[in-house]
Write a protein that holds these residues in place. Structure first.
Motif, PDB file in Angstrom:
ATOM      1  N   GLY A  20       0.802  -1.216   0.000  1.00 27.85           N
ATOM      2  CA  GLY A  20       0.000   0.000   0.000  1.00 27.85           C
ATOM      3  C   GLY A  20       0.829   1.257   0.000  1.00 27.85           C
ATOM      4  N   SER A  21       2.062   1.183   0.525  1.00 27.55           N
ATOM      5  CA  SER A  21       2.873   2.389   0.609  1.00 27.55           C
ATOM      6  C   SER A  21       3.894   2.492  -0.516  1.00 27.55           C
ATOM      7  CB  SER A  21       3.600   2.423   1.960  1.00 27.55           C
ATOM      8  OG  SER A  21       4.469   1.315   2.063  1.00 27.55           O
ATOM      9  N   ALA A  22       3.946   1.517  -1.398  1.00 30.60           N
ATOM     10  CA  ALA A  22       4.964   1.525  -2.453  1.00 30.60           C
ATOM     11  C   ALA A  22       4.837   2.740  -3.353  1.00 30.60           C
ATOM     12  CB  ALA A  22       4.878   0.243  -3.280  1.00 30.60           C
ATOM     13  N   ALA A  23       3.628   3.169  -3.634  1.00 26.20           N
ATOM     14  CA  ALA A  23       3.435   4.296  -4.540  1.00 26.20           C
ATOM     15  C   ALA A  23       3.847   5.619  -3.910  1.00 26.20           C
ATOM     16  CB  ALA A  23       1.977   4.371  -4.986  1.00 26.20           C
ATOM     17  N   ALA A  24       4.001   5.643  -2.582  1.00 26.10           N
ATOM     18  CA  ALA A  24       4.328   6.883  -1.900  1.00 26.10           C
ATOM     19  C   ALA A  24       5.831   7.136  -1.813  1.00 26.10           C
ATOM     20  CB  ALA A  24       3.724   6.875  -0.504  1.00 26.10           C
ATOM     21  N   HIS A  25       6.656   6.250  -2.292  1.00 18.84           N
ATOM     22  CA  HIS A  25       8.103   6.405  -2.222  1.00 18.84           C
ATOM     23  C   HIS A  25       8.678   6.628  -3.614  1.00 18.84           C
ATOM     24  CE1 HIS A  25       8.094   5.332   1.978  1.00 18.84           C
ATOM     25  NE2 HIS A  25       7.340   4.304   1.690  1.00 18.84           N
ATOM     26  N   GLN A  26       9.804   7.343  -3.629  1.00 17.10           N
ATOM     27  CA  GLN A  26      10.453   7.580  -4.910  1.00 17.10           C
ATOM     28  C   GLN A  26      10.850   6.244  -5.538  1.00 17.10           C
ATOM     29  OE1 GLN A  26      11.945   9.255  -2.104  1.00 17.10           O
ATOM     30  NE2 GLN A  26      10.695  11.054  -2.384  1.00 17.10           N
ATOM     31  N   GLN A  27      10.607   6.132  -6.817  1.00 19.47           N
ATOM     32  CA  GLN A  27      10.985   4.916  -7.532  1.00 19.47           C
ATOM     33  C   GLN A  27      12.381   5.046  -8.120  1.00 19.47           C
ATOM     34  OE1 GLN A  27       7.855   3.619 -10.188  1.00 19.47           O
ATOM     35  NE2 GLN A  27       6.309   4.280  -8.722  1.00 19.47           N
ATOM     36  N   LYS A  28      12.814   6.275  -8.326  1.00 16.86           N
ATOM     37  CA  LYS A  28      14.151   6.579  -8.831  1.00 16.86           C
ATOM     38  C   LYS A  28      14.474   5.872 -10.146  1.00 16.86           C
ATOM     39  CE  LYS A  28      16.004   7.828  -4.346  1.00 16.86           C
ATOM     40  NZ  LYS A  28      14.882   7.550  -3.480  1.00 16.86           N
ATOM     41  N   ILE A  29      13.490   5.833 -11.025  1.00 13.76           N
ATOM     42  CA  ILE A  29      13.717   5.296 -12.368  1.00 13.76           C
ATOM     43  C   ILE A  29      12.844   6.067 -13.356  1.00 13.76           C
ATOM     44  CG2 ILE A  29      12.001   3.466 -12.148  1.00 13.76           C
ATOM     45  CD1 ILE A  29      13.951   1.752 -13.886  1.00 13.76           C
ATOM     46  N   ALA A  30      13.448   6.425 -14.479  1.00 14.09           N
ATOM     47  CA  ALA A  30      12.706   7.046 -15.575  1.00 14.09           C
ATOM     48  C   ALA A  30      12.997   6.228 -16.824  1.00 14.09           C
ATOM     49  CB  ALA A  30      13.137   8.498 -15.772  1.00 14.09           C
ATOM     50  N   ILE A  31      12.013   6.153 -17.693  1.00 16.35           N
ATOM     51  CA  ILE A  31      12.163   5.370 -18.914  1.00 16.35           C
ATOM     52  C   ILE A  31      11.873   6.276 -20.103  1.00 16.35           C
ATOM     53  CG2 ILE A  31      11.321   3.400 -20.244  1.00 16.35           C
ATOM     54  CD1 ILE A  31      10.516   2.149 -17.509  1.00 16.35           C
ATOM     55  N   THR A  32      12.782   6.265 -21.057  1.00 14.09           N
ATOM     56  CA  THR A  32      12.614   7.056 -22.273  1.00 14.09           C
ATOM     57  C   THR A  32      12.630   6.121 -23.473  1.00 14.09           C
ATOM     58  OG1 THR A  32      13.694   8.987 -21.301  1.00 14.09           O
ATOM     59  CG2 THR A  32      13.630   8.875 -23.711  1.00 14.09           C
ATOM     60  N   THR A  33      11.713   6.359 -24.400  1.00 10.60           N
ATOM     61  CA  THR A  33      11.673   5.600 -25.645  1.00 10.60           C
ATOM     62  C   THR A  33      11.913   6.564 -26.797  1.00 10.60           C
ATOM     63  OG1 THR A  33      10.108   4.030 -24.697  1.00 10.60           O
ATOM     64  CG2 THR A  33      10.272   4.089 -27.097  1.00 10.60           C
ATOM     65  N   VAL A  34      12.848   6.197 -27.670  1.00 11.69           N
ATOM     66  CA  VAL A  34      13.173   6.996 -28.847  1.00 11.69           C
ATOM     67  C   VAL A  34      12.872   6.123 -30.054  1.00 11.69           C
ATOM     68  CG1 VAL A  34      14.971   8.262 -30.066  1.00 11.69           C
ATOM     69  CG2 VAL A  34      15.014   8.151 -27.559  1.00 11.69           C
ATOM     70  N   ALA A  35      11.931   6.559 -30.888  1.00 11.53           N
ATOM     71  CA  ALA A  35      11.521   5.734 -32.030  1.00 11.53           C
ATOM     72  C   ALA A  35      11.315   6.606 -33.262  1.00 11.53           C
ATOM     73  CB  ALA A  35      10.237   4.984 -31.706  1.00 11.53           C
ATOM     74  N   LEU A  36      11.479   5.987 -34.391  1.00 12.85           N
ATOM     75  CA  LEU A  36      11.293   6.650 -35.676  1.00 12.85           C
ATOM     76  C   LEU A  36       9.846   6.497 -36.122  1.00 12.85           C
ATOM     77  CD1 LEU A  36      12.905   8.045 -37.950  1.00 12.85           C
ATOM     78  CD2 LEU A  36      13.243   5.794 -38.947  1.00 12.85           C
ATOM     79  N   ASN A  37       9.233   7.601 -36.551  1.00 11.24           N
ATOM     80  CA  ASN A  37       7.900   7.546 -37.126  1.00 11.24           C
ATOM     81  C   ASN A  37       8.049   7.810 -38.628  1.00 11.24           C
ATOM     82  OD1 ASN A  37       5.315   8.009 -38.117  1.00 11.24           O
ATOM     83  ND2 ASN A  37       4.605   8.875 -36.175  1.00 11.24           N
ATOM     84  N   PRO A  38       8.037   6.751 -39.444  1.00  9.28           N
ATOM     85  CA  PRO A  38       8.271   6.944 -40.884  1.00  9.28           C
ATOM     86  C   PRO A  38       7.151   7.721 -41.581  1.00  9.28           C
ATOM     87  CG  PRO A  38       7.737   4.645 -40.405  1.00  9.28           C
ATOM     88  CD  PRO A  38       7.850   5.349 -39.090  1.00  9.28           C
ATOM     89  N   ARG A  39       5.946   7.733 -41.019  1.00 11.20           N
ATOM     90  CA  ARG A  39       4.840   8.477 -41.644  1.00 11.20           C
ATOM     91  C   ARG A  39       5.050   9.981 -41.559  1.00 11.20           C
ATOM     92  NH1 ARG A  39       2.126   5.119 -38.211  1.00 11.20           N
ATOM     93  NH2 ARG A  39       1.594   6.960 -37.028  1.00 11.20           N
ATOM     94  N   THR A  40       5.575  10.431 -40.415  1.00  9.46           N
ATOM     95  CA  THR A  40       5.760  11.869 -40.218  1.00  9.46           C
ATOM     96  C   THR A  40       7.210  12.316 -40.407  1.00  9.46           C
ATOM     97  OG1 THR A  40       6.088  11.565 -37.838  1.00  9.46           O
ATOM     98  CG2 THR A  40       3.810  11.989 -38.599  1.00  9.46           C
ATOM     99  N   HIS A  41       8.110  11.353 -40.649  1.00 14.65           N
ATOM    100  CA  HIS A  41       9.535  11.634 -40.808  1.00 14.65           C
ATOM    101  C   HIS A  41      10.075  12.366 -39.581  1.00 14.65           C
ATOM    102  CE1 HIS A  41       8.900  10.322 -44.875  1.00 14.65           C
ATOM    103  NE2 HIS A  41       8.044  11.300 -45.087  1.00 14.65           N
ATOM    104  N   THR A  42       9.724  11.836 -38.411  1.00 15.79           N
ATOM    105  CA  THR A  42      10.203  12.412 -37.158  1.00 15.79           C
ATOM    106  C   THR A  42      10.738  11.312 -36.244  1.00 15.79           C
ATOM    107  OG1 THR A  42       8.016  12.254 -36.121  1.00 15.79           O
ATOM    108  CG2 THR A  42       8.583  14.363 -37.157  1.00 15.79           C
ATOM    109  N   ILE A  43      11.609  11.736 -35.374  1.00 16.11           N
ATOM    110  CA  ILE A  43      12.031  10.896 -34.255  1.00 16.11           C
ATOM    111  C   ILE A  43      11.171  11.328 -33.084  1.00 16.11           C
ATOM    112  CG2 ILE A  43      13.907  10.365 -32.660  1.00 16.11           C
ATOM    113  CD1 ILE A  43      15.856  10.897 -34.992  1.00 16.11           C
ATOM    114  N   GLU A  44      10.461  10.380 -32.508  1.00 12.20           N
ATOM    115  CA  GLU A  44       9.563  10.659 -31.386  1.00 12.20           C
ATOM    116  C   GLU A  44      10.217  10.191 -30.096  1.00 12.20           C
ATOM    117  OE1 GLU A  44       5.379  10.337 -33.836  1.00 12.20           O
ATOM    118  OE2 GLU A  44       6.004   8.603 -32.645  1.00 12.20           O
ATOM    119  N   ILE A  45      10.152  11.037 -29.083  1.00  6.38           N
ATOM    120  CA  ILE A  45      10.779  10.758 -27.793  1.00  6.38           C
ATOM    121  C   ILE A  45       9.697  10.845 -26.730  1.00  6.38           C
ATOM    122  CG2 ILE A  45      12.564  11.480 -26.165  1.00  6.38           C
ATOM    123  CD1 ILE A  45      13.819  12.966 -28.685  1.00  6.38           C
TER     124      ILE A  45
END
Length: 169
Positions: A20-45
């Motif tokens: 119950g208290s797990a959500a109340a503490h810092q998780q100290k992790i961030a996740i980033t995804t970098v992917a190519l979108n060929p339809r828009t010719h952009t790199i999405e982050i």
């Protein structure tokens, strides 16, 4: 003991301690995804940061009323911080991706960026994610480059050097 009492005892026995208290503490992790979108010719982050960590970081940086859920100003202040702490080069050129927006999903704040890329290109990216590493020494940032089942994955901690990968379709 009644069947209800047994059911309650069984549920308590199967509940992990501190769940119950797990959500109340810092998780100290961030996740980033970098992917190519060929339809828009952009790199999405897309950066995913736990809300509790983000609010704690804003308070650490001096924000009096850091409330990312209720305050668009708090949300945008943290999004600006995220975009400053993620570094990107494409084929050797330093790039500042455009800020697209942010949203809250579940217990996470998502911050979105994008940058154009030439049609048909398979650029070499060099990235470094130092999101929240100035706040917590044990912060861990994972960056997944590419989509599908085998993206290149890097883990960054405070002071780590940039890493490179080819962004494939």
């Amino acid at each position: 003991m009644s069947w209800r009492g047994l059911l309650v005892l069984a549920a308590l026995a199967l509940t992990p301690l501190g769940a119950g208290s797990a959500a109340a503490h810092q998780q100290k992790i961030a996740i980033t995804t970098v992917a190519l979108n060929p339809r828009t010719h952009t790199i999405e982050i897309a950066h995913q940061v736990p809300l509790h960590d983000a609010e704690h970081a804003l308070r650490f940086q001096g924000a009096d009323n850091a409330d990312i859920i209720a305050s668009a100003d708090s949300r945008e202040a943290f999004a600006r911080y995220v975009t400053r702490r993620f570094l990107l080069t494409i084929d050797g050129a330093i790039v500042t991706p455009d800020y697209v927006g942010s949203e809250i999903t579940g217990g996470n704040l998502w911050v979105y960026q994008e940058t154009p890329v030439s049609d048909g290109a398979t650029p070499t990216l060099r990235v470094n994610s130092q999101i929240l590493t100035d706040i917590w020494a044990r912060q861990e940032n994972r960056v997944n480059i590419g989509s599908g089942t085998q993206p290149a994955t890097f883990v960054f901690r405070s002071g780590d050097v940039p890493q490179s990968a080819v962004l494939t379709r």
